[in-house]
Motif scaffolding. Structure first.
Motif, PDB file in Angstrom:
ATOM      1  N   ALA A  99      48.491  -7.290 -17.125  1.00 53.15           N
ATOM      2  CA  ALA A  99      48.967  -6.110 -16.394  1.00 53.15           C
ATOM      3  C   ALA A  99      47.798  -5.219 -15.966  1.00 53.15           C
ATOM      4  CB  ALA A  99      49.959  -5.325 -17.250  1.00 53.15           C
ATOM      5  N   ALA A 102      46.494  -6.792 -12.877  1.00 52.86           N
ATOM      6  CA  ALA A 102      47.428  -6.586 -11.765  1.00 52.86           C
ATOM      7  C   ALA A 102      47.501  -5.117 -11.379  1.00 52.86           C
ATOM      8  CB  ALA A 102      48.813  -7.101 -12.159  1.00 52.86           C
ATOM      9  N   GLY A 103      47.355  -4.245 -12.381  1.00 60.71           N
ATOM     10  CA  GLY A 103      47.530  -2.809 -12.152  1.00 60.71           C
ATOM     11  C   GLY A 103      46.526  -2.216 -11.197  1.00 60.71           C
ATOM     12  N   LEU A 106      48.347  -2.760  -7.863  1.00 62.24           N
ATOM     13  CA  LEU A 106      49.738  -2.368  -7.632  1.00 62.24           C
ATOM     14  C   LEU A 106      49.894  -0.882  -7.946  1.00 62.24           C
ATOM     15  CD1 LEU A 106      51.412  -5.528  -9.160  1.00 62.24           C
ATOM     16  CD2 LEU A 106      51.314  -4.901  -6.753  1.00 62.24           C
ATOM     17  N   ARG A 109      52.942   1.063 -12.909  1.00 59.94           N
ATOM     18  CA  ARG A 109      52.863   0.260 -14.135  1.00 59.94           C
ATOM     19  C   ARG A 109      54.020  -0.757 -14.154  1.00 59.94           C
ATOM     20  NH1 ARG A 109      50.556  -1.789 -18.799  1.00 59.94           N
ATOM     21  NH2 ARG A 109      52.220  -2.119 -20.302  1.00 59.94           N
ATOM     22  N   ALA A 112      53.175  -3.639 -12.063  1.00 60.28           N
ATOM     23  CA  ALA A 112      52.107  -4.425 -12.695  1.00 60.28           C
ATOM     24  C   ALA A 112      52.680  -5.291 -13.817  1.00 60.28           C
ATOM     25  CB  ALA A 112      51.009  -3.503 -13.223  1.00 60.28           C
TER      26      ALA A 112
END
Ligand SMILES: Nc1ncnc2c1ncn2[C@@H]1O[C@H](COP(=O)(O)OP(=O)(O)OP(=O)(O)O)[C@@H](O)[C@H]1O
Length: 242
Positions: A99, A102-103, A106, A109, A112
């Motif tokens: 995450a 990914a965060g 994106l 949260r 993500a």
């Protein structure tokens, strides 16, 4: 063409790690990069992903010149790499490790976590979501590294020896996953020493030697090329054809 390198060079002191490398990658294909130790494969990935700037030459991705663009903006545009040596945050869960990656791309949260969960399940680590990454065995760390990259939803995924150090039975599901990703439209560029997997997955093979392109072509032709056999495949060339 989704990725094109034109006359890319990179030296470290007097050593030419990349010396006038030109090659093109078509979308929805698997392009393997092979060559002996020190040939420049990792450096090639570093200049494509932006960790290192080439001394000269040009890198185009998805219709744009990205030669001077920083790594995170290349990743955001869909040009993502994995690393050969994986260094997860050991105390964080598998989910949080992915995450966090990914965060960066994106907005929320929640998004993500959703992208991370999907990627983790995709690579087969669904049962480990909440486990600390430090507890994962070596093979699973490779899967985690792949999940971190997939969570960014790449157009072009650069895979640095993702199969190295795995047993044949550990490799099998990963090779299948890579073939599936290609079938879904992703473009893969892989640095890989595991020749049977290269032969099975790759549409094209680029052979580097001492920073230069020794050969480029379809896997079967590369495996027969006397220059490639002499420089790299050697006695293993029969295996490579399998
Ligand atoms: N940061 C650096 N500083 C100095 N020399 C470097 C650096 N990075 C790579 N090199 C040198 O550049 C050459 C190419 O290295 P590179 O790691 O790209 O090769 P490789 O094909 O990935 O090798 P391997 O298969 O062993 O990973 C090698 O001679 C290496 O020692």
């Amino acid at each position: 063409m989704i990725l094109r390198l034109t006359d890319v060079s990179k030296a470290f002191g007097g050593l030419r790690a990349l010396d006038g490398v030109t090659f093109e990658v078509e979308p929805r294909t698997v392009h393997a990069v092979i060559g002996p130790n020190g040939a420049g494969k990792t450096t090639l990935f570093s200049v494509i992903s932006g960790e290192q700037r080439p001394d000269s030459g040009r890198i185009e991705f998805d219709g744009q010149d990205v030669t001077a663009r920083p790594t995170h903006l290349r990743a955001r545009a869909g040009l993502v790499r994995t690393f050969q040596l994986t260094r997860p945050f050991a105390a964080l869960s598998v989910l949080d490790n992915v995450a966090v990656a990914a965060g960066a791309h994106l907005r929320t949260r929640k998004e993500a976590v959703a992208a991370a969960t999907e990627a983790i399940e995709r690579v087969g680590l669904g049962a480990y979501l909440e486990r600390p990454a430090g507890e994962l065995p070596a093979a699973a760390r490779k899967q985690l590294e792949l999940a971190r990259a997939l969570a960014l939803r790449p157009k072009v995924l650069l895979l640095d020896e993702v199969l190295a150090g795995l047993t044949a039975s550990e490799r099998e599901p990963l090779v299948t996953l890579l073939a599936d990703l290609r079938a879904e439209g992703m473009t893969l560029v892989l640095v890989e020493h595991v020749m049977p997997a290269v032969m099975r997955l790759a549409d094209r093979v680029l052979v580097l030697e001492r920073g230069s392109v020794l050969a480029e072509g379809e896997p079967a032709a590369i495996a027969r090329d006397p220059r490639v056999i002499a420089a790299y495949l050697g006695e293993n060339s029969d295996d490579a054809l399998a």
